[in-house]
Design a protein around this motif. Sequence first.
Motif, PDB file in Angstrom:
ATOM      1  N   ASN A  72       0.836  -1.193   0.000  1.00 14.01           N
ATOM      2  CA  ASN A  72       0.000   0.000   0.000  1.00 14.01           C
ATOM      3  C   ASN A  72       0.878   1.253   0.000  1.00 14.01           C
ATOM      4  O   ASN A  72       1.987   1.242   0.551  1.00 14.01           O
ATOM      5  N   ILE A  73       0.384   2.305  -0.585  1.00 16.36           N
ATOM      6  CA  ILE A  73       1.158   3.527  -0.741  1.00 16.36           C
ATOM      7  C   ILE A  73       0.517   4.647   0.071  1.00 16.36           C
ATOM      8  O   ILE A  73      -0.698   4.862  -0.005  1.00 16.36           O
ATOM      9  N   TYR A  74       1.343   5.368   0.838  1.00 23.26           N
ATOM     10  CA  TYR A  74       0.879   6.499   1.643  1.00 23.26           C
ATOM     11  C   TYR A  74       1.492   7.784   1.084  1.00 23.26           C
ATOM     12  O   TYR A  74       2.656   7.811   0.685  1.00 23.26           O
ATOM     13  N   ALA A  75       0.702   8.849   1.096  1.00 23.72           N
ATOM     14  CA  ALA A  75       1.202  10.142   0.627  1.00 23.72           C
ATOM     15  C   ALA A  75       0.419  11.256   1.285  1.00 23.72           C
ATOM     16  O   ALA A  75      -0.796  11.154   1.469  1.00 23.72           O
ATOM     17  N   GLY A  76       1.111  12.326   1.637  1.00 20.31           N
ATOM     18  CA  GLY A  76       0.442  13.514   2.136  1.00 20.31           C
ATOM     19  C   GLY A  76       0.097  14.424   0.977  1.00 20.31           C
ATOM     20  O   GLY A  76       0.821  14.456  -0.027  1.00 20.31           O
ATOM     21  N   ASP A  77      -0.994  15.163   1.086  1.00 22.18           N
ATOM     22  CA  ASP A  77      -1.313  16.106   0.016  1.00 22.18           C
ATOM     23  C   ASP A  77      -1.554  17.494   0.577  1.00 22.18           C
ATOM     24  O   ASP A  77      -1.580  17.706   1.791  1.00 22.18           O
ATOM     25  N   GLU A  78      -1.718  18.454  -0.333  1.00 20.64           N
ATOM     26  CA  GLU A  78      -1.745  19.858   0.071  1.00 20.64           C
ATOM     27  C   GLU A  78      -3.000  20.245   0.834  1.00 20.64           C
ATOM     28  O   GLU A  78      -3.083  21.355   1.372  1.00 20.64           O
ATOM     29  N   THR A  79      -3.987  19.365   0.927  1.00 25.89           N
ATOM     30  CA  THR A  79      -5.196  19.664   1.690  1.00 25.89           C
ATOM     31  C   THR A  79      -5.060  19.269   3.156  1.00 25.89           C
ATOM     32  O   THR A  79      -6.014  19.426   3.921  1.00 25.89           O
ATOM     33  N   GLY A  80      -3.902  18.730   3.560  1.00 25.26           N
ATOM     34  CA  GLY A  80      -3.711  18.327   4.947  1.00 25.26           C
ATOM     35  C   GLY A  80      -4.101  16.894   5.236  1.00 25.26           C
ATOM     36  O   GLY A  80      -4.147  16.481   6.393  1.00 25.26           O
ATOM     37  N   ARG A  81      -4.359  16.111   4.187  1.00 32.60           N
ATOM     38  CA  ARG A  81      -4.754  14.715   4.363  1.00 32.60           C
ATOM     39  C   ARG A  81      -3.579  13.770   4.136  1.00 32.60           C
ATOM     40  O   ARG A  81      -2.632  14.100   3.431  1.00 32.60           O
ATOM     41  N   GLU A 100      -6.381  12.787   8.648  1.00 33.77           N
ATOM     42  CA  GLU A 100      -6.427  14.210   8.312  1.00 33.77           C
ATOM     43  C   GLU A 100      -5.777  15.022   9.432  1.00 33.77           C
ATOM     44  O   GLU A 100      -6.460  15.681  10.212  1.00 33.77           O
ATOM     45  N   PRO A 101      -4.460  14.969   9.523  1.00 31.61           N
ATOM     46  CA  PRO A 101      -3.784  15.711  10.602  1.00 31.61           C
ATOM     47  C   PRO A 101      -3.757  17.215  10.385  1.00 31.61           C
ATOM     48  O   PRO A 101      -3.498  17.973  11.308  1.00 31.61           O
ATOM     49  N   GLY A 102      -4.023  17.679   9.159  1.00 28.80           N
ATOM     50  CA  GLY A 102      -3.965  19.099   8.874  1.00 28.80           C
ATOM     51  C   GLY A 102      -2.562  19.525   8.485  1.00 28.80           C
ATOM     52  O   GLY A 102      -1.674  18.702   8.265  1.00 28.80           O
ATOM     53  N   GLY A 103      -2.335  20.824   8.386  1.00 23.39           N
ATOM     54  CA  GLY A 103      -1.034  21.331   7.980  1.00 23.39           C
ATOM     55  C   GLY A 103      -0.762  21.008   6.527  1.00 23.39           C
ATOM     56  O   GLY A 103      -1.659  20.901   5.693  1.00 23.39           O
ATOM     57  N   ARG A 104       0.507  20.823   6.214  1.00 21.57           N
ATOM     58  CA  ARG A 104       0.927  20.431   4.864  1.00 21.57           C
ATOM     59  C   ARG A 104       1.860  19.228   4.987  1.00 21.57           C
ATOM     60  O   ARG A 104       3.069  19.382   5.097  1.00 21.57           O
ATOM     61  N   PRO A 105       1.296  18.011   5.044  1.00 26.36           N
ATOM     62  CA  PRO A 105       2.137  16.817   5.192  1.00 26.36           C
ATOM     63  C   PRO A 105       3.093  16.679   4.014  1.00 26.36           C
ATOM     64  O   PRO A 105       2.674  16.737   2.851  1.00 26.36           O
TER      65      PRO A 105
END
Length: 317
Positions: A72-81, A100-105
Amino acid sequence: MRVWYGVLIALALGLGICFATPAPIDSRAFRSGPMPEPTGPFAPNRELEACVRISEGEVRHADKLMLDEAGNIYAGDETGRIMRLLASVDGTYSAEVYAEPGGRPMEIDVDPDGNLVVADLHGSHFLIDAARASRRLPTLEGLPFGTAGVAVASDGVVYYGAHTERYGDSDEEEAFLNMLAARPTSELRAFDPETGEVRTLVKGLLLPVGVELSAAEDFVAVAEFFAYRVTRYWLSGPKAGSSDRLVENLPGMVDGLDADGAGTFYLSMPAWRVPVVDWMHERPSAKNQLAKLLPLLLRLGAAPESTPGIVLAIDET
């Protein structure tokens, strides 16, 4: 003719105001070696054209991908997810919002307990447990900007790059102003979750964006975006406590660093170096003047010409 006189007067006034206005940065000169020629290991090829598209539109502006043991692949995106692409037996993927930790992962790694450790561009690190609950780690108190790279060792220690200066009102403006400033004020740090201790390992870095451990965890590598290099800090052995360059004077800006755990690092570079940028890096006063015009240039859509990206593999020597 009067129209042209008016244009010239307005242009002169604009330039006068520009030069009289304080610059948003106090840049430093940065000198690298001559840009390598696109030959040998840097010669262009078409190997990446064989890639298969596995997802489109589910992840917005992902920075670094992380794979788990199930593929499985994990990635943060610009919406904070934090997005997870679930692998199926037929080779397809389905997307879900994992947390959905927020910020910019930006970058993601996993600790020995299976928790995700997420580097947030805007100011901290998040730890996301198996129940998908998130909490902040006390790694970046007092810093105005944040971090981009993170790597977790087998003993749980978190290694990360810390940006200590903040410019601009947007992430795009911040990136360009950081490049122009070229101030070596960023650091490589280590956070021990057992004791809560934060240690600075290396100072004088230029915008660290990727952090990885060697296969034996005897050193930690940190990629410096606009410095075209990867710095190495020795954790054990005869050089323990010292740093050197793993590789430098690369042909492009290093925007990602990964390791396969068997002695190979993979560097992703979004573009080749631009000669005019190398020229300006040696002239702080010119960079300070350009920084005054940057917000206007970005609003007008001005940007360097796009060039092919690079994926480079290097060994631990």
